[in-house]
Design an enzyme around this catalytic site. Structure first.
Site, PDB file in Angstrom:
ATOM      1  N   ARG A 126       0.790  -1.215   0.077  1.00 35.00           N
ATOM      2  CA  ARG A 126       0.068   0.236  -0.060  1.00 35.00           C
ATOM      3  C   ARG A 126       0.880   1.182  -0.121  1.00 35.00           C
ATOM      4  NH1 ARG A 126      -2.715  -3.004   3.834  1.00 35.00           N
ATOM      5  NH2 ARG A 126      -4.240  -4.125   2.832  1.00 35.00           N
ATOM      6  N   LYS A 148       1.718  11.329 -11.390  1.00 36.49           N
ATOM      7  CA  LYS A 148       0.880  10.361 -11.991  1.00 36.49           C
ATOM      8  C   LYS A 148       1.705   9.288 -12.490  1.00 36.49           C
ATOM      9  CE  LYS A 148      -2.345  13.299 -14.951  1.00 36.49           C
ATOM     10  NZ  LYS A 148      -2.918  13.363 -16.083  1.00 36.49           N
ATOM     11  N   GLU A 190       6.855  18.578 -25.706  1.00 38.84           N
ATOM     12  CA  GLU A 190       6.332  18.955 -24.547  1.00 38.84           C
ATOM     13  C   GLU A 190       7.278  20.076 -23.962  1.00 38.84           C
ATOM     14  OE1 GLU A 190       3.962  17.128 -23.330  1.00 38.84           O
ATOM     15  OE2 GLU A 190       4.085  15.143 -24.261  1.00 38.84           O
ATOM     16  N   LYS A 231       5.692  22.854 -15.248  1.00 37.73           N
ATOM     17  CA  LYS A 231       4.683  21.711 -14.584  1.00 37.73           C
ATOM     18  C   LYS A 231       4.646  21.580 -13.384  1.00 37.73           C
ATOM     19  CE  LYS A 231       3.239  17.084 -15.067  1.00 37.73           C
ATOM     20  NZ  LYS A 231       3.420  15.762 -16.015  1.00 37.73           N
ATOM     21  N   GLU A 241      -5.812  16.926 -10.392  1.00 34.92           N
ATOM     22  CA  GLU A 241      -6.440  16.965 -11.658  1.00 34.92           C
ATOM     23  C   GLU A 241      -7.996  17.252 -11.472  1.00 34.92           C
ATOM     24  OE1 GLU A 241      -5.732  13.754 -14.493  1.00 34.92           O
ATOM     25  OE2 GLU A 241      -5.197  15.126 -16.005  1.00 34.92           O
ATOM     26  N   ARG A 245      -5.021  21.496 -14.076  1.00 31.87           N
ATOM     27  CA  ARG A 245      -3.922  20.668 -14.745  1.00 31.87           C
ATOM     28  C   ARG A 245      -4.209  20.282 -15.882  1.00 31.87           C
ATOM     29  NH1 ARG A 245      -0.951  16.340 -10.797  1.00 31.87           N
ATOM     30  NH2 ARG A 245       0.212  15.366 -12.533  1.00 31.87           N
ATOM     31  N   ASN A 249      -2.796  19.533 -21.017  1.00 29.80           N
ATOM     32  CA  ASN A 249      -3.122  18.547 -22.087  1.00 29.80           C
ATOM     33  C   ASN A 249      -3.401  19.360 -23.300  1.00 29.80           C
ATOM     34  OD1 ASN A 249      -3.520  16.048 -20.561  1.00 29.80           O
ATOM     35  ND2 ASN A 249      -5.551  16.865 -19.861  1.00 29.80           N
ATOM     36  N   HIS A 252      -2.991  17.440 -26.678  1.00 28.33           N
ATOM     37  CA  HIS A 252      -3.126  16.132 -26.337  1.00 28.33           C
ATOM     38  C   HIS A 252      -4.438  15.582 -26.843  1.00 28.33           C
ATOM     39  CE1 HIS A 252       0.803  16.731 -24.325  1.00 28.33           C
ATOM     40  NE2 HIS A 252       0.595  15.359 -23.999  1.00 28.33           N
ATOM     41  N   HIS A 256      -3.875  12.483 -28.746  1.00 29.30           N
ATOM     42  CA  HIS A 256      -4.289  11.059 -28.405  1.00 29.30           C
ATOM     43  C   HIS A 256      -5.100  10.340 -29.595  1.00 29.30           C
ATOM     44  CE1 HIS A 256      -3.519  12.146 -23.836  1.00 29.30           C
ATOM     45  NE2 HIS A 256      -2.407  11.533 -24.488  1.00 29.30           N
ATOM     46  N   HIS A 271       4.414   9.674 -29.338  1.00 27.42           N
ATOM     47  CA  HIS A 271       3.657  10.522 -28.540  1.00 27.42           C
ATOM     48  C   HIS A 271       3.810  11.988 -28.872  1.00 27.42           C
ATOM     49  CE1 HIS A 271       1.280  11.934 -25.327  1.00 27.42           C
ATOM     50  NE2 HIS A 271       2.259  12.506 -24.659  1.00 27.42           N
TER      51      HIS A 271
HETATM   52  N1  LIG Z   1       2.993  10.284 -15.894  1.00 25.47           N
HETATM   53  C1  LIG Z   1       2.897  11.315 -16.469  1.00 25.47           C
HETATM   54  O1  LIG Z   1       2.591  12.211 -16.113  1.00 25.47           O
HETATM   55  C2  LIG Z   1       3.056  11.199 -18.017  1.00 25.47           C
HETATM   56  C3  LIG Z   1       3.275  12.267 -18.771  1.00 25.47           C
HETATM   57  C4  LIG Z   1       3.302  11.864 -20.211  1.00 25.47           C
HETATM   58  C5  LIG Z   1       3.837  10.761 -20.554  1.00 25.47           C
HETATM   59  N2  LIG Z   1       3.723   9.559 -19.797  1.00 25.47           N
HETATM   60  C6  LIG Z   1       3.973   8.232 -20.264  1.00 25.47           C
HETATM   61  O2  LIG Z   1       5.269   8.395 -20.697  1.00 25.47           O
HETATM   62  C7  LIG Z   1       5.373   7.414 -21.715  1.00 25.47           C
HETATM   63  C8  LIG Z   1       6.197   7.551 -22.773  1.00 25.47           C
HETATM   64  O3  LIG Z   1       7.472   8.129 -22.293  1.00 25.47           O
HETATM   65  P1  LIG Z   1       8.728   8.172 -23.147  1.00 25.47           P
HETATM   66  O4  LIG Z   1       8.585   8.879 -24.242  1.00 25.47           O
HETATM   67  O5  LIG Z   1      10.035   8.494 -22.165  1.00 25.47           O
HETATM   68  O6  LIG Z   1       8.864   6.608 -23.655  1.00 25.47           O
HETATM   69  P2  LIG Z   1       9.779   5.348 -23.146  1.00 25.47           P
HETATM   70  O7  LIG Z   1       9.894   5.310 -21.811  1.00 25.47           O
HETATM   71  O8  LIG Z   1       9.297   4.154 -23.967  1.00 25.47           O
HETATM   72  O9  LIG Z   1      11.241   5.642 -23.846  1.00 25.47           O
HETATM   73  C9  LIG Z   1      11.278   5.803 -25.183  1.00 25.47           C
HETATM   74  C10 LIG Z   1      12.429   4.959 -25.549  1.00 25.47           C
HETATM   75  O10 LIG Z   1      13.610   5.391 -25.310  1.00 25.47           O
HETATM   76  C11 LIG Z   1      14.393   4.402 -24.733  1.00 25.47           C
HETATM   77  N3  LIG Z   1      15.159   5.060 -23.686  1.00 25.47           N
HETATM   78  C12 LIG Z   1      14.889   5.887 -22.854  1.00 25.47           C
HETATM   79  N4  LIG Z   1      15.865   6.431 -22.350  1.00 25.47           N
HETATM   80  C13 LIG Z   1      16.820   6.237 -22.856  1.00 25.47           C
HETATM   81  C14 LIG Z   1      18.365   6.578 -22.821  1.00 25.47           C
HETATM   82  N5  LIG Z   1      18.728   7.574 -21.813  1.00 25.47           N
HETATM   83  N6  LIG Z   1      19.452   5.955 -23.715  1.00 25.47           N
HETATM   84  C15 LIG Z   1      18.870   5.131 -24.752  1.00 25.47           C
HETATM   85  N7  LIG Z   1      17.485   4.898 -24.896  1.00 25.47           N
HETATM   86  C16 LIG Z   1      16.658   5.321 -23.950  1.00 25.47           C
HETATM   87  C17 LIG Z   1      13.500   3.598 -24.215  1.00 25.47           C
HETATM   88  O11 LIG Z   1      14.120   2.201 -23.993  1.00 25.47           O
HETATM   89  C18 LIG Z   1      12.491   3.472 -25.096  1.00 25.47           C
HETATM   90  O12 LIG Z   1      12.695   2.496 -26.429  1.00 25.47           O
HETATM   91  C19 LIG Z   1       4.042   6.829 -22.172  1.00 25.47           C
HETATM   92  O13 LIG Z   1       3.666   5.697 -21.649  1.00 25.47           O
HETATM   93  C20 LIG Z   1       3.094   7.966 -21.561  1.00 25.47           C
HETATM   94  O14 LIG Z   1       1.947   7.544 -21.347  1.00 25.47           O
HETATM   95  C21 LIG Z   1       3.436   9.798 -18.465  1.00 25.47           C
HETATM   96 ZN   LIG Z   2       2.407  14.308 -23.451  1.00 30.87          ZN
END
Ligand SMILES: NC(=O)c1ccc[n+]([C@@H]2O[C@H](COP(=O)([O-])OP(=O)(O)OC[C@H]3O[C@@H](n4cnc5c(N)ncnc54)[C@H](O)[C@@H]3O)[C@@H](O)[C@H]2O)c1
Ligand SMILES: [Zn+2]
Ligand SMILES: NC(=O)c1ccc[n+]([C@@H]2O[C@H](COP(=O)([O-])OP(=O)(O)OC[C@H]3O[C@@H](n4cnc5c(N)ncnc54)[C@H](O)[C@@H]3O)[C@@H](O)[C@H]2O)c1
Ligand SMILES: [Zn+2]
Lengths: 376, 376
Positions: A126, A148, A190, A231, A241, A245, A249, A252, A256, A271
């Site tokens: 938890r 999040k 972003e 942010k 949210e 917040r 988006n 987005h 999306h 994305h």
């Molecule tokens: N929690 C939140 O507030 C929030 C906000 C925006 C996006 N997200 C989420 O984030 C995700 C996307 O994140 P992302 O774009 O980082 O994707 P990801 O984590 O898949 O990373 C993208 C790619 O880069 C590679 N990678 C990452 N860092 C690296 C490094 N330093 N060197 C080499 N390779 C590297 C990863 O292995 C992957 O193949 C989505 O699932 C999205 O829903 C969450």
């Molecule tokens: Zn985003």
């Protein structure tokens, strides 16, 4: 203690407040920084195969040097790891490592790892402690800030998760050197977003300095710190949210919908690219509704195009569904509340706002023009 | 509005405060009570097959009458439903019902349904509204109060979950009439527990009135309300279980070990029976350590035996492991922190306290005497 090359941003959330450190050398000094804040905690590092290959050894060594016992749990890279099966496996491995409530889950990776590991840390016993070490640009400026976390289900993205604030975020800007360029560029969308939401000066700075941000060094650190600050401010105003917040988006709702329409196939659209297109459309749409000037819309498109980001759905390779079907995707998006369409619209660069009752008919006719630009 | 036969207990948790209503007629009036607190919310009722057969129609009708649209999601009865596969299925059905963040998950069932549905409500869209309608005695006096929710993993019980406070708890005392007697009796162990923790007068009242509690009517309502009040007080002092809340584990360290040793096979031992044995042992052990009088330990045993609960491991059908192995089960229990054994011990009826460094050797030799009483 931070060096001259590093920046510190405070996320103000009362008893859940924490620091984001940004700059070089944070991976190698992570051990002492974590030990300082979470004395005696043991750790589980959650990472993906790509990041593990490039950076996990540095982190493990740093933790070991600081006397922090750590297990490493590796998942497959990519969005597919944000599912129930992987959640269950990582939860099981954290429990198998005999970690307790005061121990810490360290997310070393992009947003996928951060969202998954954060969710794990929020539900094992938890709620355990949580540290974010974002390694993609998107994760450093967006997903690691604000608490999040979550996974996807068959029915949609990020539909399951918890709010789980970290105790510390360490954004090492040099780990981005191993990030594929397309991922860096996508994350940059972003960064630009924060300028477009409410920081016109930052957007102007980016227009002038984006090449240095891509190159690394202090401009990169500055851009990431400014993004985190932006942010953090929004999150501090609206942690759970309920209102403001939603500004985050910007771009987005359209974005999306295009991600969904391309079945989240990263070879077609990642994305940040969807967000870039979405931001361009949000400005065009605002201009069409006489909310913002066409000049501002064109200025946004010019900058996104300069850095190599797409600005129109027509740049997405392969077929897209028609306007009606795209509207369905928009209506299904979780930001839609009780049938009324909520969009982030804008009065100009850095003047975005939440519009809660955009008529679907307006959206439809706008989509028709953007999806069939050739015909126009 | 509550009637003369009903009681109301407030759980004081700042912005997360809520009411527990206890008494007859709450199932039939649930709709208006929920609509009053959560205007316009739609609902998903989560229940199990046994409870659904006896009570789901009454609840659905009541919700419908109050204009609350509700989907019903039914799981198999029993502890096995507290697993990842069922979690995923219920999450999926809640999302399929197109419920949003302001909508409500209603748990209609015993502790299994409450823990599972509460967890679901805490993670779908990062947190929906939640209402508890506990239908077992254990759920009415214990699991529905305090916001702990979760599921089990192969490695142990309740290792995964969230703190998720409900908006309202409706404990209809007449639904207990369909509860199997063994379950009622097991739940009664938790009622007695509150007396033994810090309410000696309540324990004395139970000694005098337990037959009426079993029979139903106002004595039952009083006992349940007093139990909720007792738990609510502890929870208000320590919502996230950092200290005092551990008192609620009186009898549970031993109890859990016997549950584990019997592989959670309910035909041999149900939770409340394990707690009854555990409370008897906690008092015996405290007396052995010269903390509490033998008279008090015997008084506890006499009452538990009078209501038909077991007080010794020797009453558990089938073979039990030896003392050393039982100590391993105790050490693995999640209430154990960093190797030191934490027990709830007592200075007498209603004078329990948290003992954080009980020597394992003392526990072992005590277990040897209790497991081989014939030889003693
Ligand atoms: N929690 C939140 O507030 C929030 C906000 C925006 C996006 N997200 C989420 O984030 C995700 C996307 O994140 P992302 O774009 O980082 O994707 P990801 O984590 O898949 O990373 C993208 C790619 O880069 C590679 N990678 C990452 N860092 C690296 C490094 N330093 N060197 C080499 N390779 C590297 C990863 O292995 C992957 O193949 C989505 O699932 C999205 O829903 C969450
Ligand atoms: Zn985003
Ligand atoms: N969250 C907490 O704080 C907390 C506290 C204590 C226990 N628990 C959990 O509670 C669970 C045990 O709860 P429980 O004892 O209620 O078990 P349960 O939910 O399995 O219910 C026991 C049995 O009684 C049946 N039943 C329930 N109400 C009935 C009714 N009115 N009529 C006919 N049949 C009925 C159920 O179908 C089941 O077969 C465990 O999983 C335990 O971990 C949680
Ligand atoms: Zn119990």
């Amino acid at each position: 203690m931070i060096s001259a090359q590093q920046r510190q941003v405070r996320v103000d959330l009362g008893t859940r407040s924490y620091d984001i450190l940004i700059g070089p050398d944070l991976l190698a000094t992570a051990g002492t920084r974590i030990a300082e804040r979470l004395p005696k905690a043991r750790a589980a590092i959650v990472t993906d195969e790509n990041v593990a290959a490039a950076h996990a050894a540095t982190l493990s060594a740093s933790l070991e040097q600081a006397g922090i016992e750590a297990a490493t749990i590796t998942v497959a890279p990519g969005e597919k790891s944000k599912n129930f099966a992987t959640l269950e496996r990582v939860v099981d491995e954290v429990i198998a490592a005999k970690l307790e409530r005061g121990d810490v889950v360290v997310a070393l990776g992009g947003g996928v790892v951060g969202d998954l590991a954060g969710f794990v840390s929020g539900i094992v016993r938890r709620g355990m402690k949580f540290v974010q070490m974002p390694t993609s640009l998107l994760a450093q400026v967006d997903s690691s800030v604000g608490g999040k976390t979550g996974i996807n289900t068959q029915r949609g993205k990020n539909l399951v998760g918890v709010f789980q604030q970290p105790s510390l975020v360490l954004a090492d800007t040099t780990v981005l050197d191993t990030l594929p360029e397309r991922e860096f560029r996508a994350g940059y969308a972003e960064v630009a977003k924060y300028g477009l939401i409410d920081r016109p000066d930052f957007f102007a700075w980016l227009e002038a300095n984006w090449r240095d941000v891509f190159a690394g060094g202090d401009a990169r650190t500055h851009a990431i710190a400014e993004s985190c600050r932006a942010k953090a401010e929004v999150v501090a105003r609206d942690e759970f949210e309920k209102g403001d917040r939603a500004l985050l988006n910007l771009g987005h709702t359209f974005g999306h919908a295009f991600e969904a329409a391309t079945q989240y196939d990263g070879s077609r659209l990642v994305h940040g690219e969807g967000v870039a297109i979405g931001m361009a459309l949000a400005h065009r749409f605002s201009s069409r509704l006489n909310l913002c000037s066409m000049d501002d819309a064109l200025r946004v498109e010019a900058h996104l195009r300069a850095v190599g980001l797409p600005i129109s759905p027509l740049e997405i390779p392969g077929e897209l569904p028609g306007a009606e079907r795209m509207l369905d995707f928009i209506a299904q998006d979780k930001k839609v509340s009780r049938g009324a369409l909520t969009f982030i619209l804008t009065k100009g660069i850095g003047q975005s706002f939440v519009a809660r009752d955009v008529p679907p008919s307006e959206v439809l006719s706008f989509l028709q023009t953007t999806l069939h630009a050739e015909a126009a």
